[in-house]
Structures are given as structure tokens and as C-alpha cells.
Design a protein around this motif. Sequence first.
Motif, PDB file in Angstrom:
ATOM      1  N   LEU A   1      49.710   9.165 -22.681  1.00 44.95           N
ATOM      2  CA  LEU A   1      50.395   7.962 -22.203  1.00 44.95           C
ATOM      3  C   LEU A   1      49.474   6.752 -22.163  1.00 44.95           C
ATOM      4  N   ASN A   2      48.187   6.964 -22.412  1.00 46.03           N
ATOM      5  CA  ASN A   2      47.191   5.897 -22.409  1.00 46.03           C
ATOM      6  C   ASN A   2      47.119   5.195 -21.061  1.00 46.03           C
ATOM      7  N   LEU A   3      47.024   5.991 -19.979  1.00 45.10           N
ATOM      8  CA  LEU A   3      46.841   5.447 -18.636  1.00 45.10           C
ATOM      9  C   LEU A   3      45.439   5.843 -18.170  1.00 45.10           C
ATOM     10  N   GLN A   4      44.435   5.183 -18.748  1.00 43.58           N
ATOM     11  CA  GLN A   4      43.047   5.564 -18.540  1.00 43.58           C
ATOM     12  C   GLN A   4      42.621   5.508 -17.075  1.00 43.58           C
ATOM     13  N   ALA A   5      43.092   4.520 -16.352  1.00 45.65           N
ATOM     14  CA  ALA A   5      42.605   4.289 -14.990  1.00 45.65           C
ATOM     15  C   ALA A   5      42.989   5.401 -14.024  1.00 45.65           C
ATOM     16  N   ALA A   6      43.919   6.285 -14.410  1.00 46.75           N
ATOM     17  CA  ALA A   6      44.344   7.360 -13.512  1.00 46.75           C
ATOM     18  C   ALA A   6      43.768   8.716 -13.901  1.00 46.75           C
ATOM     19  N   GLU A   7      42.973   8.788 -14.961  1.00 49.68           N
ATOM     20  CA  GLU A   7      42.511  10.086 -15.443  1.00 49.68           C
ATOM     21  C   GLU A   7      41.591  10.793 -14.448  1.00 49.68           C
ATOM     22  N   GLY A   8      40.937  10.040 -13.578  1.00 56.08           N
ATOM     23  CA  GLY A   8      40.032  10.649 -12.611  1.00 56.08           C
ATOM     24  C   GLY A   8      40.729  11.484 -11.562  1.00 56.08           C
ATOM     25  N   LEU A   9      42.055  11.334 -11.390  1.00 56.60           N
ATOM     26  CA  LEU A   9      42.780  12.108 -10.383  1.00 56.60           C
ATOM     27  C   LEU A   9      43.085  13.526 -10.839  1.00 56.60           C
ATOM     28  N   ALA A  10      43.102  13.773 -12.147  1.00 53.69           N
ATOM     29  CA  ALA A  10      43.617  15.030 -12.686  1.00 53.69           C
ATOM     30  C   ALA A  10      42.921  16.283 -12.148  1.00 53.69           C
TER      31      ALA A  10
ATOM     32  N   SER B   1      35.655   8.549 -17.866  1.00 48.63           N
ATOM     33  CA  SER B   1      34.572   7.826 -18.551  1.00 48.63           C
ATOM     34  C   SER B   1      34.925   7.381 -19.953  1.00 48.63           C
ATOM     35  N   GLY B   2      36.207   7.365 -20.288  1.00 46.44           N
ATOM     36  CA  GLY B   2      36.624   6.898 -21.610  1.00 46.44           C
ATOM     37  C   GLY B   2      36.301   7.856 -22.720  1.00 46.44           C
ATOM     38  N   VAL B   3      36.428   9.171 -22.455  1.00 41.98           N
ATOM     39  CA  VAL B   3      36.063  10.181 -23.456  1.00 41.98           C
ATOM     40  C   VAL B   3      37.260  10.640 -24.269  1.00 41.98           C
TER      41      VAL B   3
ATOM     42  N   TRP C   1      39.368   9.002  -6.251  1.00 37.99           N
ATOM     43  CA  TRP C   1      39.962   8.784  -4.930  1.00 37.99           C
ATOM     44  C   TRP C   1      40.788   7.513  -4.840  1.00 37.99           C
ATOM     45  N   GLN C   2      40.963   6.806  -5.944  1.00 38.97           N
ATOM     46  CA  GLN C   2      41.818   5.631  -5.949  1.00 38.97           C
ATOM     47  C   GLN C   2      43.267   6.031  -6.187  1.00 38.97           C
ATOM     48  N   ALA C   3      44.182   5.175  -5.794  1.00 46.09           N
ATOM     49  CA  ALA C   3      45.591   5.399  -6.124  1.00 46.09           C
ATOM     50  C   ALA C   3      45.791   5.124  -7.614  1.00 46.09           C
ATOM     51  N   PRO C   4      46.672   5.858  -8.266  1.00 47.52           N
ATOM     52  CA  PRO C   4      46.943   5.569  -9.678  1.00 47.52           C
ATOM     53  C   PRO C   4      47.585   4.196  -9.813  1.00 47.52           C
ATOM     54  N   PRO C   5      47.210   3.428 -10.816  1.00 42.39           N
ATOM     55  CA  PRO C   5      47.824   2.102 -10.987  1.00 42.39           C
ATOM     56  C   PRO C   5      49.237   2.218 -11.537  1.00 42.39           C
TER      57      PRO C   5
ATOM     58  N   PRO D   1      55.731  -8.048 -18.438  1.00 43.66           N
ATOM     59  CA  PRO D   1      55.654  -6.589 -18.465  1.00 43.66           C
ATOM     60  C   PRO D   1      55.085  -6.020 -19.756  1.00 43.66           C
ATOM     61  N   THR D   2      55.110  -6.781 -20.848  1.00 47.88           N
ATOM     62  CA  THR D   2      54.596  -6.262 -22.114  1.00 47.88           C
ATOM     63  C   THR D   2      53.198  -6.776 -22.416  1.00 47.88           C
ATOM     64  N   GLY D   3      52.588  -7.494 -21.481  1.00 44.96           N
ATOM     65  CA  GLY D   3      51.257  -8.049 -21.698  1.00 44.96           C
ATOM     66  C   GLY D   3      50.172  -7.001 -21.579  1.00 44.96           C
ATOM     67  N   PRO D   4      48.932  -7.401 -21.752  1.00 40.56           N
ATOM     68  CA  PRO D   4      47.816  -6.461 -21.680  1.00 40.56           C
ATOM     69  C   PRO D   4      47.682  -5.858 -20.287  1.00 40.56           C
ATOM     70  N   ASP D   5      47.304  -4.593 -20.248  1.00 34.76           N
ATOM     71  CA  ASP D   5      47.195  -3.881 -18.985  1.00 34.76           C
ATOM     72  C   ASP D   5      45.843  -3.186 -18.923  1.00 34.76           C
ATOM     73  N   PRO D   6      44.925  -3.662 -18.064  1.00 33.03           N
ATOM     74  CA  PRO D   6      43.622  -3.012 -17.954  1.00 33.03           C
ATOM     75  C   PRO D   6      43.710  -1.537 -17.556  1.00 33.03           C
ATOM     76  N   ALA D   7      44.800  -1.146 -16.893  1.00 30.84           N
ATOM     77  CA  ALA D   7      44.966   0.263 -16.538  1.00 30.84           C
ATOM     78  C   ALA D   7      45.072   1.137 -17.785  1.00 30.84           C
ATOM     79  N   ARG D   8      45.526   0.547 -18.890  1.00 32.00           N
ATOM     80  CA  ARG D   8      45.644   1.288 -20.138  1.00 32.00           C
ATOM     81  C   ARG D   8      44.434   1.084 -21.056  1.00 32.00           C
ATOM     82  N   THR D   9      43.926  -0.140 -21.077  1.00 28.83           N
ATOM     83  CA  THR D   9      42.888  -0.467 -22.054  1.00 28.83           C
ATOM     84  C   THR D   9      41.477  -0.400 -21.496  1.00 28.83           C
ATOM     85  N   GLY D  10      41.338  -0.523 -20.167  1.00 24.83           N
ATOM     86  CA  GLY D  10      40.011  -0.615 -19.584  1.00 24.83           C
ATOM     87  C   GLY D  10      39.358  -1.960 -19.820  1.00 24.83           C
ATOM     88  N   LYS D  11      40.123  -2.944 -20.316  1.00 28.81           N
ATOM     89  CA  LYS D  11      39.587  -4.259 -20.632  1.00 28.81           C
ATOM     90  C   LYS D  11      40.320  -5.327 -19.831  1.00 28.81           C
TER      91      LYS D  11
END
Length: 546
Positions: free
Chosen positions: A27-36, A185-187, A511-515, A527-537
Amino acid sequence: MPDRRTTLLLVVAAVPPAVEVGLLVWLNLQAAEGLAPQASAVWPYDSYHDLRWLLVYHSSWAGFVVEFLVVAVLRVVLSVALIALAWPVGTHRPSWGWLFQRNTVVTLLAALIIAPWAALSVAAAGVALSWYLLASLLPLLVLAPFLQRAVVVADWWRGLPSIELTGWTSLNFVLLTVAGAATSSGVGWWAVPIAALAGVANGLLWKRTVSAALLPRRILLYRVPVAPLAVVLVMVSPVVAQGVIGVNAGTRGEWRPPVLSQSLPADIDRAVIVLAGYASHYNGQPAADPFVERFSYRGLDGQGRPLPYEPQATQQALGTSADLLSAHVDALHRRTGRRIVLLGQSEGAMVARTYLAKRPRSPVDTVLLFSPLVRAGRTYYPPPDQQTGWGVAAGWLLRGIFGLANLTKPVKDDPDGPFVRSILDNAPFYRNQTLCPVPGVVMVAFVPTVTAAESPPGEYADIPVFQLPAFHGGIIGRAVAQRRLVEILRGVAVEDRRAEYAPLQRLAAAWQAPPLALSLNPVWRDPTGPDPARTGKVCETSRSPR
């Protein structure tokens, strides 16, 4: 070599984290991968994992109830399977019915106890204050050995957990922190085997904790109902913590950093407006330097001077404060004929950044942002008059926590106050653009390292950053900050990014909440703009705040 049952335990524990992180990568939701990795953790880390997802990703009360019931059933089934496979050989194991009944009770109890802390983590992601996040972790460590006993021992409420059980559950916290850092870590797809290995480690810890709970070497204070006391303490502490957080996150008391109490060097040819943070107040005392003025959240008097204000004045929307700042900038520029420098702390930094978004061309040519809110607006909940919308249950839970905390507070904090709502409603901008350059304006962010705990791994700034070990709001009063401030006003380039910041970002990711993905919420205008939660940018195109 592990026996067949242990092998099956490790497989069962490895599958949920691997599947979850695989879905997040897909789903390309990078910012939430640490919760898994927490998907198969011991109690209450598993419950904390579930509740944060539920509180962010539901859009109605009915949806929340259905999602909770489904997740609770899955949690009970998984926990029973892990406990049965981890049960020590040679000891009597209760019936399946007893295990299911006990784990159902513990699932509901854990949800009741942990939900307020999960809600505070949602607030932390919304307003980007690490105080909320850090406050939620200690109760998890306290409760872990009690709840792990509760799922296997009938009289779990008596006495203190053993040192062994406390040690193993604390080790799980450390493991989850490290595993979350690795998966976030973006792996890419390598996160799947990493999460699976973390699940295997969870399985081994289930084996150890079940054994330690069943066969303790010694139980201290056996006749004392320690567990109920601990539960009550943890349930009350969110209200207490919110009060403490309010004190530390704001600028209570008279605020006189060096830029206000000392004159600037004579060769500085600019006028400076200094913006204090949330819950600050101003008694009208002028700065030591005639070319330095305090920003007032009430605006200017008839002579164009900033009015005194009380802490309640800081609770207005960022757009309203930015309009008042615009009038102040114009008045000071007319009176002095000088270019203007904005120096803002915390909320003041956000007001200055909002002003730049609304007036990119103005007399302001330098903006210094002290303790800005980094990657704010990652979660959402609707206003109280709306009973549908993403995070509706989280919003009401926060209103309950804040309402109880406000009973003893002279300055009431409101999770629906205009300041908070202006961040939540304009999340595409504050998530993506806060620390981004504005043409023709020198911008520098003074960032305390504690903000690493409030920003997901990845980029957070595309302007010069000066990092310093400090808590939120703790930089501006330091002598080194005053020296760097003067250097910037003299045209010297200032930047110092500390090596530990990025690793700390990754270690906090678990330990963060998922975005909430920007594309899901119809309230957000882009809603269709860039999302750092997906891109890390960050600093990709995004609309200005309203």
C-alpha cells in the motif's frame, strides 16, 4: 533443535508481523511500517498496536464497533494459540474454554486501560508533540508483566510479578523498538523477512513469559491486590499526564529569552518580531532593544504597539494569528523602515510559517523557527458536532481525557480548540510544507532532538536546520542559540544536523500512531497531493492553509 510445538509457535508468531508489513509495503504507507512487529507481541504491546490502528482508521461509530469486535476476536484467537504452544511441557494446561474466556476478558480489560494512551498517541501525531508519545510508553512497561500473568494465571491480581517476568516483558519492548527501527528504514520488501524475524523473537518471548508467569521463583506481596492498584493508577494517569504535558508543552509564566532581555548588536539592521508559544502570556513589557517587539495574540493598540494578552488568547486558529502578525509586520516596517525578522517558538513558529504561506512576498526576509511542530497533521478526528469522519471515536476519547484534566487547570486545553483544529483541517500543508523554503526568505529551523520521537523516519525539512539536545521549547533560552541567531542576522549560514537524529526517528517509529493517508480524508482539500507518509519526502507541492 526446537521441538515441533516450539517450531509451530515461532511460525504462528512470525506470520502476523510479516503479513502486516507486507500489506503496508504494497500500500506504500512507509510511515506505519514500524508498528508491524507488534502484531504478535506480548501483552499489552499487542493491544496498543491494535488500538492505534483502530482509533485512526475508522470513519464512523458503527465502523469502529465492527472493527473493534473483529480485531478483538482475532487477538483472542492468536493469543490463545500462542499461549497453548508456549505452555511449558510437563505442567497442567487449562481447558481451551478457560483460555478463550480468560483471553477475552484480558482483551477487553487491556482495551479499556490502554485506549486513553492510544488516544494520546493519536493526539501526538496530530499536533506533533513528543510529550504525548513519551507519556504513553511508561504505562505499557508497567502493565506488561501484570497482563501477561493475567492470561495464564487465575490469581494474577495478587502480588508483584516476578523479576523474570518483568525482565522478559521489558525485553519485548526493546525488541519491538529495534525491530520497528529496522522495518521503517526504507528497506522495501526486505521489511517482510525483518518483521518475520521479529515475530520469531516474539514467539520466543511468549515461551519465556508464559513459563515465568506459571512458575515464578517467588511472588512478593502475595496477599496484596497489586494488579488492581496498578490498573487504577494507569487509568488515572492519562488525565494527570495531560495536565503535566500542558504545562511543559506551552510557555507558561513570563517568557523573556535573551533576544527580548538583551539588546542586539548595533550592526544588525533589521527589526525583529518575537512570537511566543502556546499558553504563553504577555504583560506588555517592552524588549530591551527598541527594534525588537513581542507579537501579541490580541493584536495591536491604537499606536501600533502589541497588546498584553492572557494564555487563552493563544488558542486561536493559526490563520487568525497569521492575520494579526501581518498587521504587526506592516506597522513595524512602516515605523522603522527596516526589513523584518520573525522569530517564533512552538506555536509562534507555526504562526510565522502560516504567515509566509499567506504572504510569501512581504517585508519579512528572515524567519527563525524554534521548536516548530514537525510533520504535524498526521491524524484527524472530526469536530464534536459531526458523528462521522475519520477518527470520530478518538476525538471523543480525547475530549473525555481533556475534560477531566481541565477540572483542576486554570487555563483549559481543548482538543477542538481553534489552534488544534487549524492544524488538523490543514494537514496537507502542515504535514508537508512546514519546514520548506520560501523564495526570498532566509529560513532556519532550531530543532530539539526530542522531536525525533514525533517525526516518522524520512525527510522533515528542506531548509537549514540547527539541532541541539533539548526538550520542546528548550533551545531559545540557551546562549548558543542566541549566538547563532546573531550570526544568521549577520548573513552567516548556520546549519548543524546531529548524527543521532535519524536513528532516533527510526527507534521511535514503533510507538507512533499510524498516519492517516491524505487521500482518504475528504475534509482535506488536497487529497491527491504528495503524502510524506507514503513517500518519506517533504516539500513537494501542497496547497496553502486556509
